[in-house]
Write a protein that holds these residues in place. Structure first.
Motif, short mmCIF file in Angstrom:
data_model
loop_
_atom_site.label_atom_id
_atom_site.label_comp_id
_atom_site.label_asym_id
_atom_site.label_seq_id
_atom_site.Cartn_x
_atom_site.Cartn_y
_atom_site.Cartn_z
N ALA A 1 0.85 -1.19 0.00
CA ALA A 1 0.00 0.00 0.00
C ALA A 1 0.89 1.24 0.00
N ASP A 2 0.98 1.89 -1.15
CA ASP A 2 1.75 3.11 -1.31
C ASP A 2 0.92 4.04 -2.19
N ALA A 3 0.64 5.24 -1.71
CA ALA A 3 -0.26 6.15 -2.43
C ALA A 3 0.22 6.42 -3.85
N LYS A 4 1.55 6.47 -4.06
CA LYS A 4 2.07 6.80 -5.38
C LYS A 4 2.09 5.61 -6.33
N LEU A 5 1.88 4.40 -5.79
CA LEU A 5 1.88 3.20 -6.63
C LEU A 5 0.49 2.62 -6.83
N CYS A 6 -0.51 3.18 -6.13
CA CYS A 6 -1.80 2.50 -6.06
C CYS A 6 -2.51 2.40 -7.40
N ARG A 7 -2.36 3.40 -8.26
CA ARG A 7 -3.04 3.33 -9.55
C ARG A 7 -2.58 2.11 -10.35
N ASN A 8 -1.29 1.80 -10.27
CA ASN A 8 -0.78 0.64 -11.00
C ASN A 8 -1.35 -0.67 -10.46
N MET A 9 -1.80 -0.65 -9.19
CA MET A 9 -2.34 -1.85 -8.57
C MET A 9 -3.85 -1.97 -8.81
N PHE A 10 -4.56 -0.85 -8.76
CA PHE A 10 -6.02 -0.87 -8.85
C PHE A 10 -6.53 -0.84 -10.30
N ASP A 11 -5.95 0.05 -11.11
CA ASP A 11 -6.53 0.34 -12.42
C ASP A 11 -6.65 -0.87 -13.35
N PRO A 12 -5.65 -1.76 -13.41
CA PRO A 12 -5.80 -2.91 -14.31
C PRO A 12 -7.02 -3.77 -13.98
N TYR A 13 -7.32 -3.97 -12.69
CA TYR A 13 -8.48 -4.77 -12.31
C TYR A 13 -9.77 -4.03 -12.65
#
Length: 327
Positions: free
Chosen positions: A83-95
């Motif tokens: 959980a890192d605010a600057k990395l979260c888009r890469n984790m959430f957006d594909p799903y």
């Protein structure tokens, strides 16, 4: 003070302040069901936390029943999440894009401390989506939790509702705990007090109560559904908050009757057994969390990190204070 918050002094005040009437308690007739029941659950355990970011072990999946017979348990996600605010888009957006056709998340500053919870919920929604691919018209999908979710994931939930309605599948969220409350001068527990009233009005029977137009904030306007309080088994003292999409409002008696027939197991009396099995099969134990933590420490040592750096990552200063409590 605890007594004032918990004790229920008769039925009259409850009826007057909640808007509930005795006729709102609807009897549920258990009925055998030949279709399949899918039960979706997830689990989340902290591995380490260094304030700016954290690592959690997250698992999601579902159990499948036909009647009282367990068919299989499927794990759809079982991995660590940083959980890192600057990395979260890469984790959430594909799903969000692949499974729900959504562009991505709009993360607010106040949401940062909930990233791991959001990600677990997202993986649970992916599991629901997978069950929709397997289910047939008339089947039932149960979700462990509530549909009154944070704004961040309401778009995914709307897609799930539309797919369930199109396929003719009943979709319900059953919450093991509830913050619903009533009372004009003091905060009183709505589900627990409704349980007491229902036991007196319909003793040793399954029943349900719709919260529509009642003086209880259940968030219906935010997620396009209705909330109920349900007793699945007349032999149990436990009631649950149950959320359902609007397209099910005319079918609730029939759907709950099917679930009531399979909610009287001695293993967990009054709770849909499919959800009980999903919880037992999917939960992450303390031993599993500790094992992952040990493997992470070993990998970090192999990568060249020092013991001091790893202690900074893994150790909470509260633990140091506790170790020194004898001085």
């Amino acid at each position: 003070m605890i007594r004032d918050h918990i004790s229920l002094d008769g039925i009259d005040r409850y009826l007057a302040e909640t808007g509930v009437q005795e006729s709102d308690f609807v009897l549920v007739e258990p009925s055998d069901f030949t279709g399949e029941i899918f039960a979706v659950d997830g689990s989340n355990v902290s591995i380490c936390n260094w304030s700016m970011a954290s690592v959690n072990l997250i698992r999601a999946g579902y159990a499948v029943y036909r009647g009282r017979v367990w068919r299989r348990t499927v794990i759809t996600f079982d991995d660590v999440f940083m959980a890192d605010a600057k990395l979260c888009r890469n984790m959430f957006d594909p799903y969000l894009e692949q499974f729900f056709g959504l562009k991505g998340i709009d993360l607010k500053e106040s949401d940062l401390d909930r990233l791991s919870s959001y990600y677990r919920e997202l993986q649970e929604y992916v599991a629901i989506n997978e069950t929709l691919g397997e289910a047939h018209a008339g089947d039932i999908i149960l979700y462990d939790g509530s549909f009154d979710v944070f704004e961040l994931l309401r778009g995914a939930l709307a897609v799930i509702f539309a797919r369930a309605e199109e396929k003719g599948v009943a979709l319900l969220a059953v919450a093991k705990s509830s913050s619903l409350f009533w009372g004009e001068e003091i905060t009183l527990p709505f589900v627990q007090h409704t349980s007491t009233i229902g036991s007196g009005l319909l003793p040793e029977a399954a029943w349900y109560l719709s919260l529509k137009d009642k003086k209880v904030d259940a968030g219906q306007g935010r997620w396009n559904g209705e909330t109920y309080v349900v007793r699945f088994c007349g032999e149990s003292e436990h009631d649950f908050r149950v959320d359902a999409p609007l397209f099910l409002q005319d079918e609730m008696g029939s759907v709950l009757g099917k679930l009531a027939a399979y909610s009287c197991s001695s293993e967990c009396l009054g709770y849909p057994h499919a959800l009980f099995r999903a919880h037992r099969d999917i939960r992450i134990t303390e031993q599993e969390g500790a094992a992952v933590r040990q493997r992470l420490m070993a990998r970090l040592l192999e990568s060249g990190m020092t013991h001091s750096e790893i202690r900074m990552l893994m150790q909470d200063f509260h633990d140091i204070l506790e170790m020194r409590s004898g001085f």
